[in-house]
Design a protein around this motif. Sequence first.
Motif, PDB file in Angstrom:
ATOM      1  N   THR A 112      -2.391  -2.492   6.026  1.00 54.67           N
ATOM      2  CA  THR A 112      -3.349  -1.395   6.066  1.00 54.67           C
ATOM      3  C   THR A 112      -3.476  -0.964   7.518  1.00 54.67           C
ATOM      4  OG1 THR A 112      -4.603  -2.203   4.166  1.00 54.67           O
ATOM      5  CG2 THR A 112      -5.732  -0.677   5.644  1.00 54.67           C
ATOM      6  N   GLY A 113      -3.436   0.344   7.756  1.00 53.92           N
ATOM      7  CA  GLY A 113      -3.591   0.845   9.107  1.00 53.92           C
ATOM      8  C   GLY A 113      -5.027   1.249   9.395  1.00 53.92           C
ATOM      9  N   HIS A 114      -5.355   1.298  10.658  1.00 55.65           N
ATOM     10  CA  HIS A 114      -6.649   1.783  11.125  1.00 55.65           C
ATOM     11  C   HIS A 114      -6.404   2.691  12.320  1.00 55.65           C
ATOM     12  CE1 HIS A 114      -9.274   1.538  14.665  1.00 55.65           C
ATOM     13  NE2 HIS A 114     -10.242   1.832  13.817  1.00 55.65           N
ATOM     14  N   ASP A 115      -7.235   3.720  12.436  1.00 56.32           N
ATOM     15  CA  ASP A 115      -7.274   4.508  13.659  1.00 56.32           C
ATOM     16  C   ASP A 115      -8.639   5.194  13.704  1.00 56.32           C
ATOM     17  OD1 ASP A 115      -4.774   4.985  15.597  1.00 56.32           O
ATOM     18  OD2 ASP A 115      -6.192   6.625  15.826  1.00 56.32           O
ATOM     19  N   LEU A 116      -8.886   5.965  14.745  1.00 55.08           N
ATOM     20  CA  LEU A 116     -10.175   6.623  14.871  1.00 55.08           C
ATOM     21  C   LEU A 116     -10.423   7.576  13.703  1.00 55.08           C
ATOM     22  CD1 LEU A 116     -12.729   7.168  16.546  1.00 55.08           C
ATOM     23  CD2 LEU A 116     -11.427   8.911  17.799  1.00 55.08           C
ATOM     24  N   LYS A 117      -9.388   8.319  13.320  1.00 52.36           N
ATOM     25  CA  LYS A 117      -9.483   9.256  12.207  1.00 52.36           C
ATOM     26  C   LYS A 117      -8.645   8.748  11.034  1.00 52.36           C
ATOM     27  CE  LYS A 117     -11.936  12.246  14.568  1.00 52.36           C
ATOM     28  NZ  LYS A 117     -13.364  12.486  14.248  1.00 52.36           N
ATOM     29  N   PRO A 118      -9.164   8.867   9.812  1.00 56.21           N
ATOM     30  CA  PRO A 118      -8.382   8.414   8.650  1.00 56.21           C
ATOM     31  C   PRO A 118      -7.168   9.301   8.421  1.00 56.21           C
ATOM     32  CG  PRO A 118     -10.359   9.569   7.922  1.00 56.21           C
ATOM     33  CD  PRO A 118     -10.471   9.428   9.418  1.00 56.21           C
ATOM     34  N   GLN A 119      -6.115   8.694   7.884  1.00 52.81           N
ATOM     35  CA  GLN A 119      -4.921   9.436   7.480  1.00 52.81           C
ATOM     36  C   GLN A 119      -4.556   8.968   6.074  1.00 52.81           C
ATOM     37  OE1 GLN A 119      -1.720   9.463  10.386  1.00 52.81           O
ATOM     38  NE2 GLN A 119      -3.151   9.460  12.099  1.00 52.81           N
ATOM     39  N   PRO A 120      -5.236   9.507   5.061  1.00 48.75           N
ATOM     40  CA  PRO A 120      -5.040   9.006   3.696  1.00 48.75           C
ATOM     41  C   PRO A 120      -3.644   9.249   3.148  1.00 48.75           C
ATOM     42  CG  PRO A 120      -6.404  10.995   3.717  1.00 48.75           C
ATOM     43  CD  PRO A 120      -6.255  10.563   5.144  1.00 48.75           C
ATOM     44  N   ASP A 121      -2.890  10.191   3.722  1.00 47.81           N
ATOM     45  CA  ASP A 121      -1.543  10.474   3.237  1.00 47.81           C
ATOM     46  C   ASP A 121      -0.474   9.666   3.960  1.00 47.81           C
ATOM     47  OD1 ASP A 121      -2.589  12.361   1.463  1.00 47.81           O
ATOM     48  OD2 ASP A 121      -2.474  13.962   2.962  1.00 47.81           O
ATOM     49  N   ALA A 122      -0.887   8.863   4.946  1.00 48.59           N
ATOM     50  CA  ALA A 122       0.089   8.038   5.666  1.00 48.59           C
ATOM     51  C   ALA A 122       0.609   6.934   4.765  1.00 48.59           C
ATOM     52  CB  ALA A 122      -0.548   7.449   6.915  1.00 48.59           C
ATOM     53  N   ASP A 123       1.772   6.402   5.095  1.00 52.58           N
ATOM     54  CA  ASP A 123       2.370   5.299   4.334  1.00 52.58           C
ATOM     55  C   ASP A 123       2.736   4.179   5.298  1.00 52.58           C
ATOM     56  OD1 ASP A 123       3.556   3.714   2.409  1.00 52.58           O
ATOM     57  OD2 ASP A 123       5.500   4.744   2.568  1.00 52.58           O
ATOM     58  N   PRO A 124       1.955   3.086   5.280  1.00 53.85           N
ATOM     59  CA  PRO A 124       0.772   2.826   4.467  1.00 53.85           C
ATOM     60  C   PRO A 124      -0.442   3.635   4.949  1.00 53.85           C
ATOM     61  CG  PRO A 124       1.317   0.929   5.824  1.00 53.85           C
ATOM     62  CD  PRO A 124       2.317   1.951   6.129  1.00 53.85           C
ATOM     63  N   VAL A 125      -1.482   3.654   4.137  1.00 61.42           N
ATOM     64  CA  VAL A 125      -2.669   4.436   4.420  1.00 61.42           C
ATOM     65  C   VAL A 125      -3.320   3.975   5.722  1.00 61.42           C
ATOM     66  CG1 VAL A 125      -4.164   2.884   3.095  1.00 61.42           C
ATOM     67  CG2 VAL A 125      -4.839   5.272   3.420  1.00 61.42           C
ATOM     68  N   ILE A 126      -3.887   4.923   6.466  1.00 58.66           N
ATOM     69  CA  ILE A 126      -4.619   4.608   7.696  1.00 58.66           C
ATOM     70  C   ILE A 126      -6.092   4.920   7.463  1.00 58.66           C
ATOM     71  CG2 ILE A 126      -4.969   5.237  10.118  1.00 58.66           C
ATOM     72  CD1 ILE A 126      -1.987   5.706  10.355  1.00 58.66           C
ATOM     73  N   LEU A 127      -6.936   3.903   7.581  1.00 62.35           N
ATOM     74  CA  LEU A 127      -8.374   4.058   7.435  1.00 62.35           C
ATOM     75  C   LEU A 127      -8.990   4.448   8.771  1.00 62.35           C
ATOM     76  CD1 LEU A 127      -9.082   0.833   5.313  1.00 62.35           C
ATOM     77  CD2 LEU A 127      -8.570   3.154   4.487  1.00 62.35           C
ATOM     78  N   GLY A 128     -10.088   5.180   8.735  1.00 67.67           N
ATOM     79  CA  GLY A 128     -10.733   5.621   9.962  1.00 67.67           C
ATOM     80  C   GLY A 128     -11.970   4.813  10.278  1.00 67.67           C
ATOM     81  N   ALA A 129     -12.128   4.453  11.559  1.00 72.14           N
ATOM     82  CA  ALA A 129     -13.344   3.775  12.019  1.00 72.14           C
ATOM     83  C   ALA A 129     -13.423   3.890  13.534  1.00 72.14           C
ATOM     84  CB  ALA A 129     -13.357   2.302  11.602  1.00 72.14           C
ATOM     85  N   ASP A 130     -14.602   4.278  14.022  1.00 67.03           N
ATOM     86  CA  ASP A 130     -14.866   4.280  15.457  1.00 67.03           C
ATOM     87  C   ASP A 130     -15.152   2.841  15.880  1.00 67.03           C
ATOM     88  OD1 ASP A 130     -16.058   4.445  18.023  1.00 67.03           O
ATOM     89  OD2 ASP A 130     -16.814   6.450  17.603  1.00 67.03           O
ATOM     90  N   LEU A 131     -14.414   2.338  16.847  1.00 71.30           N
ATOM     91  CA  LEU A 131     -14.573   0.937  17.246  1.00 71.30           C
ATOM     92  C   LEU A 131     -15.975   0.613  17.744  1.00 71.30           C
ATOM     93  CD1 LEU A 131     -11.224   0.125  19.111  1.00 71.30           C
ATOM     94  CD2 LEU A 131     -11.847  -0.406  16.749  1.00 71.30           C
ATOM     95  N   THR A 132     -16.697   1.612  18.227  1.00 70.66           N
ATOM     96  CA  THR A 132     -18.052   1.352  18.717  1.00 70.66           C
ATOM     97  C   THR A 132     -19.075   1.293  17.588  1.00 70.66           C
ATOM     98  OG1 THR A 132     -18.551   3.699  19.073  1.00 70.66           O
ATOM     99  CG2 THR A 132     -17.515   2.498  20.895  1.00 70.66           C
ATOM    100  N   ASP A 133     -18.670   1.593  16.367  1.00 76.93           N
ATOM    101  CA  ASP A 133     -19.551   1.580  15.189  1.00 76.93           C
ATOM    102  C   ASP A 133     -19.263   0.306  14.399  1.00 76.93           C
ATOM    103  OD1 ASP A 133     -20.803   1.916  12.730  1.00 76.93           O
ATOM    104  OD2 ASP A 133     -20.260   4.038  12.553  1.00 76.93           O
ATOM    105  N   TYR A 134     -20.108  -0.709  14.593  1.00 74.55           N
ATOM    106  CA  TYR A 134     -19.819  -1.999  13.960  1.00 74.55           C
ATOM    107  C   TYR A 134     -19.691  -1.877  12.452  1.00 74.55           C
ATOM    108  CZ  TYR A 134     -20.234  -6.607  12.007  1.00 74.55           C
ATOM    109  OH  TYR A 134     -19.989  -7.729  11.263  1.00 74.55           O
ATOM    110  N   ASP A 135     -20.601  -1.174  11.812  1.00 70.62           N
ATOM    111  CA  ASP A 135     -20.566  -1.076  10.352  1.00 70.62           C
ATOM    112  C   ASP A 135     -19.269  -0.442   9.870  1.00 70.62           C
ATOM    113  OD1 ASP A 135     -23.047  -2.268  10.100  1.00 70.62           O
ATOM    114  OD2 ASP A 135     -24.133  -0.358  10.056  1.00 70.62           O
ATOM    115  N   ALA A 136     -18.773   0.552  10.610  1.00 69.53           N
ATOM    116  CA  ALA A 136     -17.510   1.181  10.234  1.00 69.53           C
ATOM    117  C   ALA A 136     -16.351   0.203  10.387  1.00 69.53           C
ATOM    118  CB  ALA A 136     -17.271   2.426  11.082  1.00 69.53           C
ATOM    119  N   VAL A 137     -16.367  -0.573  11.461  1.00 74.38           N
ATOM    120  CA  VAL A 137     -15.305  -1.565  11.668  1.00 74.38           C
ATOM    121  C   VAL A 137     -15.369  -2.645  10.589  1.00 74.38           C
ATOM    122  CG1 VAL A 137     -14.386  -3.298  13.255  1.00 74.38           C
ATOM    123  CG2 VAL A 137     -15.201  -1.113  14.149  1.00 74.38           C
TER     124      VAL A 137
END
Length: 258
Positions: free
Chosen positions: A30-55
């Motif tokens: 599973t990928g992660h980056d600041l912005k989600p990329q739902p069409d990526a293969d594999p999918v990239i989820l979005g989360a701001d590293l400074t937002d604990y709940d998002a991480v």
Amino acid sequence: MSNRRILITGAAGGVGTILTRCLKDEYDITGHDLKPQPDADPVILGADLTDYDAVRGVMDGIDTVVHLAGAASPEASWDAVLNANIVGTRNVLEAARDAGVRRVVYASSNHAMGMYDRLEDWPVYPSTLPRADSLYGVSKIFGETIGRYYYDEYDLSFIALRIGWVTQDPGSTPVDVLHAMWLSEPDLAQIVRCAIEAEVDFGIYYAISDNPNRRWAMTNTMLDLGYRPQDSWSDKAPADEPVVEGGVPVADNWPKGS
């Protein structure tokens, strides 16, 4: 394919893209980056590293986090490294601990020790006292240190890789110290694979290819992790380009412009 679920933070970046491509047939990634990329293969989820709940929200069911995300330049500002590399790394470790993640593989950097390079004070060993060459390097020392704390305090396995210079073409620059710390894409994939699977639960390791002018010790990388680098910048250098014994002097303003 292994049954390990691997979260790669910063998956849309240069190193993250390489690792995703090289490892996706071996692991459930599973990928992660600041912005989600739902069409990526594999999918990239979005989360701001400074937002604990998002991480925390991207950690469920993960076996190993390969933590690449953050400010990546030795010329990054204090605000950039504070938010992405210091607060962000703490959030990744705390979220991993809370989610029951087995291991975090942390992308540290040669810049955690880069002042030795500026002063040409070699060789450098994993046990040598940290000596950053930039605020970015300072943030990587913080990452190694808080990772040790999470291992000691919470038994969260933590493997720090002091990643060298990743590029397809090491001949794109004449800078000798960059040649010396070159890490090829196949060797990058191998060392991360080794870090995911190693039986050791904690360690700090240099991750560099088999360069003849290397100044950084990798004995523990090879013994503990089983890493066997296959590539060397000298194999890609022009035939008349010499390897200088002891290394070429480093610029007094290293790592500016690196």
